[in-house]
Structures are given as structure tokens and as C-alpha cells.
Design a protein around this motif. Structure first.
Motif, PDB file in Angstrom:
ATOM      1  N   GLY A 171       7.468  -0.220  -2.157  1.00  0.00           N
ATOM      2  CA  GLY A 171       6.522   0.804  -1.551  1.00  0.00           C
ATOM      3  C   GLY A 171       6.964   2.190  -1.121  1.00  0.00           C
ATOM      4  O   GLY A 171       6.771   2.834  -0.163  1.00  0.00           O
ATOM      5  N   LYS A 172       8.048   2.397  -2.013  1.00  0.00           N
ATOM      6  CA  LYS A 172       8.809   3.704  -1.875  1.00  0.00           C
ATOM      7  C   LYS A 172       8.370   4.966  -2.632  1.00  0.00           C
ATOM      8  O   LYS A 172       9.078   5.876  -2.537  1.00  0.00           O
ATOM      9  CB  LYS A 172      10.117   3.429  -1.523  1.00  0.00           C
ATOM     10  CG  LYS A 172      10.627   2.584  -0.344  1.00  0.00           C
ATOM     11  CD  LYS A 172      12.348   2.253  -0.352  1.00  0.00           C
ATOM     12  CE  LYS A 172      12.355   1.384   0.822  1.00  0.00           C
ATOM     13  NZ  LYS A 172      14.057   1.081   0.877  1.00  0.00           N
ATOM     14  N   LEU A 189       8.309   1.213  -6.838  1.00  0.00           N
ATOM     15  CA  LEU A 189       6.910   0.771  -6.850  1.00  0.00           C
ATOM     16  C   LEU A 189       6.792  -0.477  -5.959  1.00  0.00           C
ATOM     17  O   LEU A 189       5.848  -0.523  -5.103  1.00  0.00           O
ATOM     18  CB  LEU A 189       6.260   0.486  -8.113  1.00  0.00           C
ATOM     19  CG  LEU A 189       4.972   0.399  -8.132  1.00  0.00           C
ATOM     20  CD1 LEU A 189       4.035   1.372  -7.624  1.00  0.00           C
ATOM     21  CD2 LEU A 189       4.254   0.011  -9.648  1.00  0.00           C
ATOM     22  N   THR A 205       5.974   6.944  -3.325  1.00  0.00           N
ATOM     23  CA  THR A 205       5.269   8.084  -3.197  1.00  0.00           C
ATOM     24  C   THR A 205       6.094   8.712  -2.003  1.00  0.00           C
ATOM     25  O   THR A 205       6.499   9.953  -2.378  1.00  0.00           O
ATOM     26  CB  THR A 205       4.043   7.587  -2.286  1.00  0.00           C
ATOM     27  OG1 THR A 205       3.190   6.799  -2.872  1.00  0.00           O
ATOM     28  CG2 THR A 205       3.366   8.934  -1.853  1.00  0.00           C
ATOM     29  N   GLU A 257       0.823  -1.151   0.055  1.00  0.00           N
ATOM     30  CA  GLU A 257       0.176  -0.058   0.108  1.00  0.00           C
ATOM     31  C   GLU A 257       0.867   1.119  -0.107  1.00  0.00           C
ATOM     32  O   GLU A 257       1.799   1.263   0.616  1.00  0.00           O
ATOM     33  CB  GLU A 257      -1.037   0.191   1.117  1.00  0.00           C
ATOM     34  CG  GLU A 257      -1.941  -0.969   1.183  1.00  0.00           C
ATOM     35  CD  GLU A 257      -3.070  -0.630  -0.032  1.00  0.00           C
ATOM     36  OE1 GLU A 257      -3.505   0.515  -0.151  1.00  0.00           O
ATOM     37  OE2 GLU A 257      -3.360  -1.503  -0.502  1.00  0.00           O
ATOM     38  N   GLN A 258       0.467   2.179  -0.864  1.00  0.00           N
ATOM     39  CA  GLN A 258       1.084   3.632  -0.913  1.00  0.00           C
ATOM     40  C   GLN A 258       0.361   4.465   0.001  1.00  0.00           C
ATOM     41  O   GLN A 258      -0.835   4.716  -0.264  1.00  0.00           O
ATOM     42  CB  GLN A 258       1.431   3.900  -2.433  1.00  0.00           C
ATOM     43  CG  GLN A 258       1.998   3.011  -3.314  1.00  0.00           C
ATOM     44  CD  GLN A 258       3.683   3.357  -2.964  1.00  0.00           C
ATOM     45  OE1 GLN A 258       4.260   4.280  -2.702  1.00  0.00           O
ATOM     46  NE2 GLN A 258       4.519   2.129  -3.092  1.00  0.00           N
TER      47      GLN A 258
END
Length: 119
Positions: free
Chosen positions: A55-56, A52, A58, A23-24
Motif C-alpha cells: 500500500g505504499k 503495491l 502512491t 486501498e491506495q
């Protein structure tokens, strides 16, 4: 140790794992962050995919956007000071002030794009 049970879905003759991306966080990303995202998707696919899937993405885009905004603001101030674009000029000749500020902002944006976004 975490329990990571993998589930599978039948697709024809194959069992494919049901994989989900982490989840972002929901964060509003500015114009420079969006430009960097488009650049990564089109030109730096491996970096984009790594960010992506870890999860990094954003956090990375938010950081780039903040750096770019700070750089842009600093450049606009420095260029305006160097070229004598002041509040006094704004009061005396608004059209000239707007013309000069638009030129300064365009140049600052080009520098930020070159240094941070499309690099």
C-alpha cells in the motif's frame, strides 16, 4: 490482534482465497511519477509488486514526482543563469530566448530522467 477472516471462492476444483490489495489514496501524480510507474512496471517488477502490496506505491510515486519536479526546476534555473538566458534576452530577442530555454528544459529533463526516473 485483528480478526482476519479469509474467505474463499470455488474455481473449478479449487478454493482460491479472496485477496484484495490495500486501498491506495487518490492522488494526482505528475508526469515524472507516471514515468517512474511505467519504468517500475516494465523493469523493476519486484519493487513495483512490493510497493503495491504494502500500500505504499502512491506515496512512493508522489515523493519521486516531487523530488523530480524540484530537481528539474533547480536545473532549469541554474542552466539558464550559467548560459545567460535572462528576462532581458527575452525582451530583446524572444525567438532566441525560446530556443535556448527549450534546449535547457530538454537537458534538465534528460538529467532528471537519468538520475531519478530510470535508475
Amino acid at each position: 490482534m485483528t480478526n482476519t477472516k479469509i474467505t474463499y471462492t470455488q474455481q473449478g476444483d479449487y478454493l482460491l482465497p479472496d485477496l484484495k490489495l490495500p486501498e491506495q489514496p487518490k492522488v494526482e501524480i505528475g508526469i515524472f511519477g507516471k514515468r517512474r510507474l511505467r519504468y517500475l512496471e516494465r523493469n523493476r517488477n519486484i519493487l513495483y509488486t512490493n510497493l503495491l502490496t504494502k500500500g505504499k506505491l502512491t506515496a512512493y510515486l508522489t515523493d519521486i514526482d516531487e523530488q523530480a519536479e524540484n530537481m528539474f526546476d533547480r536545473l532549469v534555473r541554474q542552466l539558464a543563469e550559467r548560459e545567460g538566458v535572462t528576462e532581458q534576452l527575452k525582451a530583446e530577442n524572444q525567438m532566441l530566448w525560446v530556443k535556448k530555454m527549450n534546449s535547457i528544459r530538454n537537458r534538465a529533463e534528460e538529467i532528471v530522467n537519468h538520475e531519478l526516473i530510470y535508475n
